[in-house]
Design a protein around this motif. Sequence first.
Motif, PDB file in Angstrom:
ATOM      1  N   VAL A 143       1.115  -1.133   0.157  1.00  0.00           N
ATOM      2  CA  VAL A 143       0.102  -0.024   0.069  1.00  0.00           C
ATOM      3  C   VAL A 143       0.849   1.356   0.175  1.00  0.00           C
ATOM      4  CG1 VAL A 143      -1.582   1.356   1.604  1.00  0.00           C
ATOM      5  CG2 VAL A 143      -2.178  -0.884   0.873  1.00  0.00           C
ATOM      6  N   MET A 144       2.011   1.250   0.880  1.00  0.00           N
ATOM      7  CA  MET A 144       2.424   2.511   1.189  1.00  0.00           C
ATOM      8  C   MET A 144       3.741   2.586   0.138  1.00  0.00           C
ATOM      9  SD  MET A 144       5.016   2.723   4.349  1.00  0.00           S
ATOM     10  CE  MET A 144       5.651   4.188   3.848  1.00  0.00           C
ATOM     11  N   ASP A 145       4.222   1.563  -0.593  1.00  0.00           N
ATOM     12  CA  ASP A 145       5.349   1.798  -1.524  1.00  0.00           C
ATOM     13  C   ASP A 145       5.051   2.642  -2.601  1.00  0.00           C
ATOM     14  OD1 ASP A 145       7.434   1.058  -2.799  1.00  0.00           O
ATOM     15  OD2 ASP A 145       7.136  -0.965  -3.571  1.00  0.00           O
ATOM     16  N   GLY A 146       6.249   3.540  -2.377  1.00  0.00           N
ATOM     17  CA  GLY A 146       5.963   4.928  -3.444  1.00  0.00           C
ATOM     18  C   GLY A 146       5.217   6.206  -2.973  1.00  0.00           C
ATOM     19  N   GLU A 147       4.877   5.927  -1.958  1.00  0.00           N
ATOM     20  CA  GLU A 147       4.060   7.295  -1.494  1.00  0.00           C
ATOM     21  C   GLU A 147       4.799   8.424  -1.323  1.00  0.00           C
ATOM     22  OE1 GLU A 147       0.700   7.516   0.146  1.00  0.00           O
ATOM     23  OE2 GLU A 147       1.353   9.468  -0.572  1.00  0.00           O
ATOM     24  N   LYS A 148       4.300   9.501  -1.819  1.00  0.00           N
ATOM     25  CA  LYS A 148       5.133  10.920  -2.133  1.00  0.00           C
ATOM     26  C   LYS A 148       4.685  11.950  -1.152  1.00  0.00           C
ATOM     27  CE  LYS A 148       7.890  10.775  -6.057  1.00  0.00           C
ATOM     28  NZ  LYS A 148       7.904   9.115  -6.212  1.00  0.00           N
ATOM     29  N   ASP A 149       3.365  11.880  -0.809  1.00  0.00           N
ATOM     30  CA  ASP A 149       2.783  13.112  -0.287  1.00  0.00           C
ATOM     31  C   ASP A 149       3.256  13.093   1.230  1.00  0.00           C
ATOM     32  OD1 ASP A 149       0.655  15.203  -0.709  1.00  0.00           O
ATOM     33  OD2 ASP A 149       0.463  14.891   1.226  1.00  0.00           O
ATOM     34  N   PRO A 150       3.718  14.175   1.992  1.00  0.00           N
ATOM     35  CA  PRO A 150       4.239  14.192   3.040  1.00  0.00           C
ATOM     36  C   PRO A 150       3.048  14.194   4.392  1.00  0.00           C
ATOM     37  CG  PRO A 150       4.393  16.722   2.201  1.00  0.00           C
ATOM     38  CD  PRO A 150       4.193  15.553   0.918  1.00  0.00           C
ATOM     39  N   ARG A 151       1.761  14.657   3.754  1.00  0.00           N
ATOM     40  CA  ARG A 151       0.645  14.313   4.692  1.00  0.00           C
ATOM     41  C   ARG A 151       0.380  12.850   4.861  1.00  0.00           C
ATOM     42  NH1 ARG A 151      -2.993  18.050   1.003  1.00  0.00           N
ATOM     43  NH2 ARG A 151      -1.368  17.440  -0.356  1.00  0.00           N
ATOM     44  N   ASN A 152       0.602  12.019   3.880  1.00  0.00           N
ATOM     45  CA  ASN A 152       0.274  10.719   4.005  1.00  0.00           C
ATOM     46  C   ASN A 152       1.446  10.010   4.679  1.00  0.00           C
ATOM     47  OD1 ASN A 152      -2.177  11.211   2.800  1.00  0.00           O
ATOM     48  ND2 ASN A 152      -1.529  10.159   0.780  1.00  0.00           N
ATOM     49  N   LEU A 153       2.572  10.581   4.421  1.00  0.00           N
ATOM     50  CA  LEU A 153       3.728   9.943   4.975  1.00  0.00           C
ATOM     51  C   LEU A 153       3.738   9.754   6.211  1.00  0.00           C
ATOM     52  CD1 LEU A 153       6.826  10.628   2.561  1.00  0.00           C
ATOM     53  CD2 LEU A 153       5.849   8.574   3.243  1.00  0.00           C
ATOM     54  N   LEU A 154       3.368  10.954   6.927  1.00  0.00           N
ATOM     55  CA  LEU A 154       3.141  11.132   8.342  1.00  0.00           C
ATOM     56  C   LEU A 154       2.359  10.188   8.925  1.00  0.00           C
ATOM     57  CD1 LEU A 154       3.184  14.841   9.659  1.00  0.00           C
ATOM     58  CD2 LEU A 154       5.054  13.370   9.802  1.00  0.00           C
ATOM     59  N   VAL A 155       1.068   9.648   8.465  1.00  0.00           N
ATOM     60  CA  VAL A 155       0.312   8.644   8.934  1.00  0.00           C
ATOM     61  C   VAL A 155       0.864   7.385   8.487  1.00  0.00           C
ATOM     62  CG1 VAL A 155      -1.993   7.779   8.761  1.00  0.00           C
ATOM     63  CG2 VAL A 155      -1.540  10.062   8.050  1.00  0.00           C
ATOM     64  N   ALA A 156       1.521   6.988   7.094  1.00  0.00           N
ATOM     65  CA  ALA A 156       2.065   5.828   6.996  1.00  0.00           C
ATOM     66  C   ALA A 156       3.204   5.624   8.120  1.00  0.00           C
ATOM     67  CB  ALA A 156       2.458   5.951   5.555  1.00  0.00           C
ATOM     68  N   PHE A 157       3.882   6.563   8.407  1.00  0.00           N
ATOM     69  CA  PHE A 157       5.106   6.174   9.195  1.00  0.00           C
ATOM     70  C   PHE A 157       4.619   5.842  10.668  1.00  0.00           C
ATOM     71  CE2 PHE A 157       8.279   9.482   7.150  1.00  0.00           C
ATOM     72  CZ  PHE A 157       8.576   8.469   6.168  1.00  0.00           C
ATOM     73  N   GLN A 158       3.330   6.315  11.147  1.00  0.00           N
ATOM     74  CA  GLN A 158       2.789   6.068  12.357  1.00  0.00           C
ATOM     75  C   GLN A 158       2.243   4.683  12.149  1.00  0.00           C
ATOM     76  OE1 GLN A 158       2.831   8.192  15.134  1.00  0.00           O
ATOM     77  NE2 GLN A 158       1.935   6.195  16.041  1.00  0.00           N
ATOM     78  N   ILE A 159       1.753   4.273  11.144  1.00  0.00           N
ATOM     79  CA  ILE A 159       1.209   2.972  11.216  1.00  0.00           C
ATOM     80  C   ILE A 159       2.547   1.845  11.095  1.00  0.00           C
ATOM     81  CG2 ILE A 159       0.166   1.315   9.495  1.00  0.00           C
ATOM     82  CD1 ILE A 159      -1.376   3.502   8.524  1.00  0.00           C
TER      83      ILE A 159
END
Lengths: 174, 990
Positions: B143-159
């Motif tokens: 799901v997160m492979d290739g994510e680029k947006d910082p807003r999403n990254l913050l959530v993804a990192f938390q996961i």
Amino acid sequence: MVGPGPSGMAPLENANPLIYRRSGERPVTAREEDDELPDSIDDREIFDISPPAFLNPAHLIRSINDPEHPLTLEELNVVEQVRVKVNDAESTVAVEFTPTIPHCSMATLIGLSIKVKLIRSLPDRFKLDVHITPGTHVSEHAVNKQLADKERVAAALENSHLLEVVNQCLSARS
Amino acid sequence: GVKDGSWTVLQLVEALGSCLENTDPWMRGRGIQLLSQVLLQCYSLLQETEVLHLVLFYENRLQDHHLVIPSVLQGLRALSMCEVLSPGLAVSVLKAIFQEVHVQSLLQLDRYTVYTIITNFMGTREEELKGLGADFTFGFIQVMDGEKDPRNLLVAFQIVRDIITKKYALGPFVEELFEVTSCYFPIDFTPPPSDPHGIQREDLILSLRAILASTPQFAEFLVPLLIEKMDSDLQSAKIDSLQTLTACCAVYGQKELQEFLPSLWSSLRREVFQTASEKVEAECLAALHALCACLSRSVLSPDTEDLLDSFLNNILQDCRHHLCEPDMKLVWPSAKLLQAAAGASLRAYHRITLVVLPLLLEQYTKHLQSSQRRTILEMLLGFLELQQKWGHMEEDESTLLLLQASVCSVVFAALTDPSVQLQLVGIRALTVLGSLQGFLSPSNLELVVDHLIRLALCEEDSQSSEAAMEAAGSLAPLYPKVFSGRMVPRLEDELQSEREESSHDHCSLQQRCLRALAAVSTHTSIVMETVPVLLQHLRKVQKGSEVGNAQDMVCVCQSLHRVALQCQKDEECCWYYHQTVVPCLLAMALQAAMPESTNPLMGKALLEEKVLAAMVPVISAATTHLSPELAAESVSHVVSLFLDGEVSFLPQNSFPCSFQPFEDGECLESQRRLVALLMAFVCSLPHNVAIPQQDRLLRELLALSCSCSCPFTTTTAAKCFAGLVNKHLAGQQLDEILQLAMNRIEPSLAEGSCRTQALTLLLWVTKALVLRYHPLGSHLTDKLLGLLGDTELGPATADGFSLLMVESPDVLHKGCHADVRIMFRQRFFTDNVPKLVQGFHGAGPDVKANYLKGLSHVLNHVPKPVLVTELPKLLSLLLEALSCLDHVVQLSTLNCLQPLLLEAPQIMSLHVDTLVTKFLSLTSSPTMAVRIAALRCVHALTSLPTTVLLPYKARVIRALAKPLDDKKRLVRKEAVAARGEWFLLGSPGR
């Protein structure tokens, strides 16, 4: 927007310079805060110069940045207080600087920066002499000659690229 | 309708039926969107079966046309928040998402929805998800492979972080999980200007670091990456790597680090030896410290070797030879590396000092120049300070104890060196050695004290002498016996020795003795020795008839004051001091104030203003920290002394004449001056101490402040009155006494010979009331504002505004328990500045300056942040004030304008023409402070937009040539800075 980003830079010519301790801000004495008294010089190096000599160019040029290193010239020992001579009565200033290595390609530029800084920071009456410490650079004479030539210095500052580099050296460290 | 229960979801679905099954994907999308919106509003009301069907429906829809997907995800998000979701559904939803949706092809908002669904499930269905095993992790990686947006990254990192810290199964996907997150390292992100999401680079860095450093499982992949990034050319990458390494060391053990230690060390070493940046160096040292701490902490299994030893050996091997190089090229970096490692654990400390300390001691003797010796001693000092951190030394282990003799001899040698710098380091080393318990033997200790005495008294350079006194002060509480037995008698002898050459030298020696006595009084037993010596000396000076003895008395008082401050921490000590010093000072002052003392010359110096003024802080400091009971005992003595002449508690209480400071009479003039001592005492008492006969005392003070002709006495009486009024309990009594005061002030202000006294009293009373927000305060302030228009008292009133704003040193400040509200300055500012401005506009030309001056005093003392918001309104007035001739006004105006130039350049650029002209003309003011402030303003002008400034560039540069040749260095310094900045304006490379 986010991602690994390498950046390529040319390797430094003198990547491992010897670093000296900075001498720190000069403390303000009570006398200097007294409105009435003119400040005479208290630098030991220029101690024997007759009062009311009061200028300390070492203080002025301490914070010039070396184009090649993001350190100040003082930290690299390019400029030392002992190599600065002032005669306030005769309005002369002589500065010797020591390039970091004998074949330093930036010697002229360092000299030019020092000279420009002094021109901007000292009253007109002073006659400036900026040169390389004898025996510390391979092409000492050529560099000295260029720095002593008023017209060349003036011409160099017309060159906007050169002026840019010099100004970068003179702007305060961020 | 669904929300209030009139419709069920089933009915809604049926009603939407045609829409949901429409063949046009766009229409279907609209239908599902509506349904999802409804669900988002009322997910909490759904029944379990409804949820089941909805989930199945939505899962099915995931396979639908891509136009529909966003709405489907919204619906699932609503369902993911349902509490009644039956077991197994969460897993099936996630499975469906992982299988059917290619998340990274969605828009940012929809990706965000997916992350939210996952987060919701992780929050509520942790157990179920763990049942999925490593599949969940793998699904998420995709799901997160290739994510680029910082807003999403913050959530993804938390996961990811939760996956790791809550121990979800990673299975074979450790490396994949690492890859999918570490590809963002080091974070290189600059938030776009005016970014509404407010995500900072720091946020991303920290959340990524939290992942990378969360598990030792990543070590084999992460450490090589960190080593690679440390070699990067980007300083930010270096720093990030180093900080991440430091964070990792908190969870790693020796196993993880083992194979990378050599390359880590070589990278760290290279950076410290070569770096140009202090920041990088500091981070390297922190990382090394963390590494060593990590290795020292690891539990060893019996068959592994201790890596700490071999790692430290590496460090030592690479650093020690730099310590011995004759040119001392890399000594500092090496020493810092060694100290960072040694600071990690006691074991590392022993290991390193065993090698390094003997080496440094040897080097010290090899080098002869004092500057080199100083460097070596400074390094040695660094190691000694580390020992301090470990506290107690264990006898058998410490290298330091073995080297005790040579360390001492090196330090003592430094103390006798002619170089001041070396002495200073020596003194610092001595302080550290002294604080190591049990290090100094008794004989060494005596030597230490002798050295300190010599340095404090005889050393030419005042820096060394000062440092020696400080050192004595900090060591004295540790070894009180040695100091009171050895140092105090020596100092006493010096003080009493009457030398023939009573020249300048002798004088300064005496002063040093006094200062040293004060400095060393840091322990109760020592205070009991030094205070009598100081008082004895004061008496001696009083009896002498020399001209200079007022100055000597001031010196003694300063020493006594310092002792008093050092006593305040300890109650017993404080009481001893109070009991000994206060009566003694009062007695001496009384003696001096007796009209027919036997010797008319004797002791009069004690009544000089500056001596009394020096006694005030002594008494005040001796009083402020008394406990209430003791203070009450003391206050009854002192008050009855002043009101009734009751002298029995004084040590020498046979006076030829009675003490009546509040009586009229020519010959009592000198007795009245002692009101200063009364003020020092009563105004410093704690709040809860009642003052006997307070009402009578206040009336006497009031009378004294209005009648007496001596300005010192009247001012002091007014201050004392104000100090008492400030602490007086609110109520009728206070109102009466204030009414009384007003009745006296008003007629004398109006006319007569006592106008100045009345003004002084008014100012002090106003201050006392303004500080405590008393309602009468504003009435009195208005009175003062009115006086600004008075031709005679106007200037004095204007200066009085500074008195209102400044903290006065002796009364009415926090230290003496006055009632001071924290925001009183701001309040005074908002209340009175409009009135001042109004007064200015209405005033005649001869008194306008008074208003400006009053205003500048107020502006000067209000915190800058408050000013910046208010100043634009005052701007026109300030510009006018620049032309005022009074230099106080000029200075405060310049000080106000300077921050404004930096913070509100847009407003200021409208007035650039006026500003440039005024500033430049002020650079040739006769007052140095004004010249400096004007040059700073010229400097600050450069923060205005360049296009506005360029027309003035040539003119400013020409005008600044003159201050370059100023007679004062501080002015020249500002001129150089300002002119340099103007030269750079608009030229390339700025």
